[in-house]
Design an enzyme around this catalytic site. Structure first.
Site, PDB file in Angstrom:
ATOM      1  CG  HIS A 108       1.200  -9.186  -9.805  1.00  0.00           C
ATOM      2  ND1 HIS A 108       2.104 -10.229  -9.753  1.00  0.00           N
ATOM      3  CD2 HIS A 108       0.644  -9.118  -8.578  1.00  0.00           C
ATOM      4  CE1 HIS A 108       2.100 -10.768  -8.558  1.00  0.00           C
ATOM      5  NE2 HIS A 108       1.231 -10.106  -7.802  1.00  0.00           N
ATOM      6  CG  ASP A 110      -0.263  -7.386  -4.733  1.00  0.00           C
ATOM      7  OD1 ASP A 110      -0.201  -8.307  -5.578  1.00  0.00           O
ATOM      8  OD2 ASP A 110       0.460  -7.342  -3.726  1.00  0.00           O
ATOM      9  CG  HIS A 266       5.020  -8.241  -6.321  1.00  0.00           C
ATOM     10  ND1 HIS A 266       4.113  -7.209  -6.253  1.00  0.00           N
ATOM     11  CD2 HIS A 266       4.326  -9.358  -5.990  1.00  0.00           C
ATOM     12  CE1 HIS A 266       2.930  -7.667  -5.882  1.00  0.00           C
ATOM     13  NE2 HIS A 266       3.031  -8.973  -5.733  1.00  0.00           N
ATOM     14  NE  ARG A 281      -1.588 -10.829  -1.045  1.00  0.00           N
ATOM     15  CZ  ARG A 281      -1.712 -10.414  -2.286  1.00  0.00           C
ATOM     16  NH1 ARG A 281      -0.734 -10.545  -3.153  1.00  0.00           N
ATOM     17  NH2 ARG A 281      -2.833  -9.870  -2.696  1.00  0.00           N
TER      18      ARG A 281
HETATM   19  C1  SIN Z   1       2.269 -12.210  -4.420  1.00  0.00           C
HETATM   20  O1  SIN Z   1       2.258 -11.940  -5.613  1.00  0.00           O
HETATM   21  O2  SIN Z   1       1.661 -11.544  -3.595  1.00  0.00           O
HETATM   22  C2  SIN Z   1       3.050 -13.417  -3.933  1.00  0.00           C
HETATM   23  C3  SIN Z   1       4.448 -13.084  -3.610  1.00  0.00           C
HETATM   24  C4  SIN Z   1       5.189 -14.284  -3.109  1.00  0.00           C
HETATM   25  O3  SIN Z   1       4.568 -15.298  -2.744  1.00  0.00           O
HETATM   26  O4  SIN Z   1       6.425 -14.228  -3.046  1.00  0.00           O
END
Ligand code: SIN
Length: 290
Positions: A108, A110, A266, A281
């Site tokens: 995805h 974000d 990612h 995050r």
């Molecule tokens: C995410 O998709 O933001 C998580 C990435 C992660 O935890 O490595």
């Protein structure tokens, strides 16, 4: 890893991955405000490499917030309860005994279902498991560049339909989940809404084109039947996720990673059941994809 040409940066050491996609940046102390010159170089390296890692940055939440705001205004993070007292920080925490699928375990970009999806996501590692827990990145610009001219022309006028429904919707995976999860996810009918973005977007800083679609949030192609959409998107997802377009990020504790959602997608890998993993995050607001 390769060092970027010395002349490119006066204040940073930038160690690019051999493919040029992804780099490690050594030099700046992100616990303090950065000078204009250093910040400009950080932004330039980020634009060039799309995913940049800053090792050995023991950031407090306040320092993570301050660096995020030096990059740009906070983005809006829906469907997940933020940290108490820190409305712009999510704690991605998975306890050793959790059996629910790890968060982010699907390709995805974000919040691409937003009208103005975030330009950047910043992830700071607090606790890194001894095995697993890598994050994979796909270079959506390079994947676009590798398509034939005929395919590029066919994709050029198309708009992709994005929605959070498969993840956070009323019938989505989180709504149906039965396993305990530490991360507090708020499923909602809001997530069942959809909007469209250009299937190929142009990066506002580099001018490069990138495929702006993902298996998690792209649910169709505007004006096409479900079968037609599935055929085109299915081909593109298989194309994009070939090894040659992927950077595997291996975490170390107290590392800050910043990625560009406008030209990457990612995937958070699991493989660490029985171990704690804790990340903090934030996101930086972006503009309307064009
Ligand atoms: C995410 O998709 O933001 C998580 C990435 C992660 O935890 O490595």
């Amino acid at each position: 890893m390769l060092a970027d040409a010395e002349s490119l940066y006066a204040t940073l050491q930038v160690h690019a991955q051999p493919s040029g996609f992804g780099a490690e940046i050594v030099g700046p102390d992100l616990t303090r405000p950065l000078s204009k010159a250093v910040l400009a170089e950080v932004k330039a390296a980020w634009a060039r490499h799309s995913v940049v890692a800053f090792p050995d940055q023991p950031l407090t939440l306040d320092q993570l917030e301050a660096f995020t705001q030096a990059i740009g205004a906070f983005g809006e993070d829906p469907f997940i309860k933020p940290m108490p007292g820190h409305p712009n920080v999510l704690e991605l925490r998975r306890e050793p005994d959790e059996r629910a699928t790890n968060f982010g375990a699907g390709w995805h970009s974000d919040w691409s279902f937003q009208k103005t999806p975030p330009a950047a996501t910043l992830l700071h590692s607090e606790v890194v498991p001894p095995v697993g827990g890598d994050t994979l990145f796909c270079d959506c610009s390079r994947a676009y560049d590798a398509l034939s001219e005929a395919m590029k022309q066919m994709l050029s006028p198309l708009r992709a339909v994005h929605s959070a429904t498969r993840a956070y919707g009323t019938q989505g995976v989180f709504a149906k989940e039965t396993e305990k999860r530490t991360l507090q996810i708020i499923t909602s009918s809001e997530a069942d809404k959809s909007l469209t973005h250009p299937l190929v977007r142009t990066h506002p800083v580099t001018g490069r084109k990138a495929l702006f679609i993902s298996p998690v949030y792209t649910v169709g192609v505007e004006g096409m039947t479900a079968q037609e959409s599935a055929a085109i998107l299915g081909y593109l997802f298989q194309h994009m996720t070939q090894e040659e377009f992927i950077y595997r990020h291996r975490w170390r504790p107290k590392m800050l990673l910043m990625w560009d959602n406008r030209c990457t997608m990612h995937f958070a890998e699991g493989g660490y059941d029985g171990h704690l993993r804790v990340m903090h995050r934030t996101t930086v607001a972006g503009d309307v994809p064009a």
